[in-house]
Design a protein around this motif. Sequence first.
Motif, mmCIF file in Angstrom:
data_model
loop_
_atom_site.group_PDB
_atom_site.id
_atom_site.type_symbol
_atom_site.label_atom_id
_atom_site.label_comp_id
_atom_site.label_asym_id
_atom_site.label_seq_id
_atom_site.Cartn_x
_atom_site.Cartn_y
_atom_site.Cartn_z
ATOM 1 N N ALA A 125 25.755 33.777 46.608
ATOM 2 C CA ALA A 125 26.033 35.150 46.194
ATOM 3 C C ALA A 125 26.310 36.008 47.420
ATOM 4 O O ALA A 125 25.662 35.866 48.458
ATOM 5 C CB ALA A 125 24.843 35.701 45.415
ATOM 6 N N HIS A 126 27.292 36.876 47.323
ATOM 7 C CA HIS A 126 27.636 37.803 48.389
ATOM 8 C C HIS A 126 27.392 39.214 47.873
ATOM 9 O O HIS A 126 27.991 39.621 46.871
ATOM 10 C CB HIS A 126 29.098 37.651 48.803
ATOM 11 C CG HIS A 126 29.443 36.292 49.328
ATOM 12 N ND1 HIS A 126 29.331 35.942 50.653
ATOM 13 C CD2 HIS A 126 29.889 35.185 48.671
ATOM 14 C CE1 HIS A 126 29.706 34.680 50.808
ATOM 15 N NE2 HIS A 126 30.045 34.203 49.616
ATOM 16 N N LYS A 127 26.523 39.952 48.540
ATOM 17 C CA LYS A 127 26.190 41.283 48.079
ATOM 18 C C LYS A 127 27.450 42.140 48.004
ATOM 19 O O LYS A 127 28.235 42.221 48.945
ATOM 20 C CB LYS A 127 25.179 41.936 49.019
ATOM 21 C CG LYS A 127 24.662 43.277 48.500
ATOM 22 C CD LYS A 127 23.549 43.828 49.381
ATOM 23 C CE LYS A 127 23.030 45.146 48.815
ATOM 24 N NZ LYS A 127 21.937 45.707 49.648
ATOM 25 N N GLY A 128 27.632 42.793 46.866
ATOM 26 C CA GLY A 128 28.788 43.659 46.691
ATOM 27 C C GLY A 128 30.055 42.940 46.312
ATOM 28 O O GLY A 128 31.114 43.563 46.219
ATOM 29 N N ARG A 129 29.972 41.638 46.064
ATOM 30 C CA ARG A 129 31.144 40.863 45.670
ATOM 31 C C ARG A 129 30.844 40.081 44.404
ATOM 32 O O ARG A 129 29.700 39.677 44.166
ATOM 33 C CB ARG A 129 31.574 39.896 46.780
ATOM 34 C CG ARG A 129 31.946 40.581 48.087
ATOM 35 C CD ARG A 129 33.143 41.492 47.936
ATOM 36 N NE ARG A 129 33.500 42.146 49.192
ATOM 37 C CZ ARG A 129 34.477 43.030 49.315
ATOM 38 N NH1 ARG A 129 35.184 43.387 48.251
ATOM 39 N NH2 ARG A 129 34.740 43.599 50.482
ATOM 40 N N GLY A 130 31.877 39.831 43.607
ATOM 41 C CA GLY A 130 31.690 39.117 42.355
ATOM 42 C C GLY A 130 31.778 37.624 42.503
ATOM 43 O O GLY A 130 30.943 36.876 41.997
ATOM 44 N N ALA A 131 32.803 37.141 43.212
ATOM 45 C CA ALA A 131 32.993 35.695 43.379
ATOM 46 C C ALA A 131 32.007 35.147 44.394
ATOM 47 O O ALA A 131 31.625 35.821 45.354
ATOM 48 C CB ALA A 131 34.420 35.400 43.815
ATOM 49 N N ALA A 132 31.618 33.903 44.182
ATOM 50 C CA ALA A 132 30.683 33.257 45.103
ATOM 51 C C ALA A 132 31.390 32.319 46.064
ATOM 52 O O ALA A 132 30.791 31.857 47.032
ATOM 53 C CB ALA A 132 29.634 32.473 44.305
ATOM 54 N N SER A 133 32.649 32.013 45.812
ATOM 55 C CA SER A 133 33.377 31.074 46.658
ATOM 56 C C SER A 133 34.823 31.519 46.809
ATOM 57 O O SER A 133 35.232 32.544 46.263
ATOM 58 C CB SER A 133 33.318 29.659 46.064
ATOM 59 O OG SER A 133 34.002 29.611 44.818
ATOM 60 N N ASN A 134 35.586 30.747 47.557
ATOM 61 C CA ASN A 134 36.970 31.087 47.835
ATOM 62 C C ASN A 134 37.855 29.855 47.684
ATOM 63 O O ASN A 134 38.486 29.415 48.643
ATOM 64 C CB ASN A 134 37.080 31.652 49.265
ATOM 65 C CG ASN A 134 38.150 32.709 49.388
ATOM 66 O OD1 ASN A 134 38.400 33.473 48.450
ATOM 67 N ND2 ASN A 134 38.791 32.775 50.544
ATOM 68 N N PRO A 135 37.912 29.284 46.480
ATOM 69 C CA PRO A 135 38.682 28.050 46.296
ATOM 70 C C PRO A 135 40.176 28.278 46.506
ATOM 71 O O PRO A 135 40.689 29.373 46.270
ATOM 72 C CB PRO A 135 38.394 27.672 44.836
ATOM 73 C CG PRO A 135 38.092 28.978 44.170
ATOM 74 C CD PRO A 135 37.363 29.784 45.204
ATOM 75 N N GLU A 136 40.870 27.240 46.977
ATOM 76 C CA GLU A 136 42.312 27.344 47.150
ATOM 77 C C GLU A 136 42.979 27.593 45.806
ATOM 78 O O GLU A 136 42.530 27.116 44.771
ATOM 79 C CB GLU A 136 42.884 26.051 47.764
ATOM 80 C CG GLU A 136 42.492 25.816 49.206
ATOM 81 C CD GLU A 136 41.198 25.043 49.340
ATOM 82 O OE1 GLU A 136 40.543 24.819 48.299
ATOM 83 O OE2 GLU A 136 40.847 24.666 50.467
ATOM 84 N N GLY A 137 44.061 28.339 45.849
ATOM 85 C CA GLY A 137 44.841 28.558 44.639
ATOM 86 C C GLY A 137 45.545 27.283 44.217
ATOM 87 O O GLY A 137 45.705 26.344 45.014
ATOM 88 N N ARG A 138 46.005 27.260 42.987
ATOM 89 C CA ARG A 138 46.565 26.023 42.445
ATOM 90 C C ARG A 138 47.901 25.644 43.070
ATOM 91 O O ARG A 138 48.373 24.527 42.872
ATOM 92 C CB ARG A 138 46.720 26.140 40.927
ATOM 93 C CG ARG A 138 47.630 27.245 40.443
ATOM 94 C CD ARG A 138 47.505 27.415 38.939
ATOM 95 N NE ARG A 138 48.366 28.453 38.398
ATOM 96 C CZ ARG A 138 48.114 29.747 38.473
ATOM 97 N NH1 ARG A 138 47.022 30.169 39.085
ATOM 98 N NH2 ARG A 138 48.947 30.634 37.939
ATOM 99 N N PHE A 139 48.541 26.544 43.824
ATOM 100 C CA PHE A 139 49.815 26.227 44.444
ATOM 101 C C PHE A 139 49.668 25.806 45.904
ATOM 102 O O PHE A 139 50.662 25.512 46.564
ATOM 103 C CB PHE A 139 50.760 27.432 44.355
ATOM 104 C CG PHE A 139 50.998 27.891 42.945
ATOM 105 C CD1 PHE A 139 51.535 27.036 42.004
ATOM 106 C CD2 PHE A 139 50.671 29.181 42.552
ATOM 107 C CE1 PHE A 139 51.753 27.445 40.702
ATOM 108 C CE2 PHE A 139 50.889 29.606 41.253
ATOM 109 C CZ PHE A 139 51.425 28.735 40.328
ATOM 110 N N GLU A 140 48.451 25.798 46.411
ATOM 111 C CA GLU A 140 48.229 25.426 47.808
ATOM 112 C C GLU A 140 48.480 23.930 48.016
ATOM 113 O O GLU A 140 48.067 23.097 47.207
ATOM 114 C CB GLU A 140 46.803 25.764 48.236
ATOM 115 C CG GLU A 140 46.509 27.249 48.298
ATOM 116 C CD GLU A 140 47.162 27.912 49.493
ATOM 117 O OE1 GLU A 140 47.576 27.191 50.421
ATOM 118 O OE2 GLU A 140 47.275 29.151 49.493
ATOM 119 N N SER A 141 49.135 23.578 49.110
ATOM 120 C CA SER A 141 49.395 22.169 49.424
ATOM 121 C C SER A 141 48.300 21.560 50.287
ATOM 122 O O SER A 141 48.211 20.346 50.440
ATOM 123 C CB SER A 141 50.738 22.032 50.153
ATOM 124 O OG SER A 141 50.744 22.803 51.344
#
Length: 368
Positions: A15-31
Amino acid sequence: MDELPPSPSLPTVRAHKGRGAASNPEGRFESIRHHAEDDGWQSALLDEAAPRPRTEVTEERAKSVITRNDSPDIAFEQAMNPYRGCEHGCVYCFARPSHSYLNLSPGLDFETKIRAKGNLAEVLRTELAKPGYSPKPINIGSNTDPYQPIEKKWRLTRAALEVLAECRHPCTLVTKNALVERDLDILAEMARGNLVQVFVSVNSLDNHLAAKLEPRASAPHRRLKAIAALAEAGVPVGVLVAPIIPALNDKDMEAVLERAHAGGARCAGYTVLRLPWELKQLFREWLALHAPQRAEHVMSLVQQMNGGRDYDSDFRTRMRGQGVFADLLRKRFELACRRHGYGRARELQLDTSRFVPPPKVSPQGELF
């Protein structure tokens, strides 16, 4: 010889205080895909407090700002979004996967790496001045919130409203931020000409839950005050109980509708949780961190409303769901609306007849 004990697994989310997402996964178009491995040295570092992700705003020069919509389950035909990405950080936001088109993550990138359309007002004028342009209400905030915190500095939403007011062009706004009160002067003027309607999204009255679900949006009670301020200023205002997340915030539906109506909201709508693309992973991570004891139950009900899957993109059901629980939500909503005398959350018959195109600016004039 004794085998070495297995290395402890490397935590990938927190958890990151003040942020909703807990991670930063690559987008589906990333190679390229990144995968973390624990070499035995990293575990100690993970126990230390990680720096908070900071918001970075990049200005972009938009070629067009009005988008057209032909989805049968969406009421408006034209939309405009001053920003790409949203600092509110709502973990459930269906727009998160759109950040993949920027080679950015739908996770933390979506709420920390924001694109601002700095030339929005200029391009809007150009588009409204095109020969043959047919005025139809423009929805501002269909994808990302036009009043997210960075609007205080960038003022792109206000700039767009100034253009629309000048041209007497109708619009609707959707927000969950009380910053909308800042523009009451313009909104009240447009309302007198039947040119605007505002919808405020309130899906819970629980400030503690909202602080985790929507960490940088205005608190629920503050949004209700914004509804009252809009109504008092003569601006037609509605409430959106959206999204409804089963076994998490659905219990507040009736109370939200009651409080919003008392403040002056006269139309209402709702949607259920939608989990397209990478959003499925992000929301499951959020549940594991913030509601582990009910995570399985929440997802079970979500799947029941989506034909056994996390998400069903069928236009006929994606906004309201299907099945027994979805039917129960619909009946509860309709009963509460009848009790308070709400209309449906559809566009008013906003006036398009008085539209005046902005004057054309000759490129040759820029030489002098």
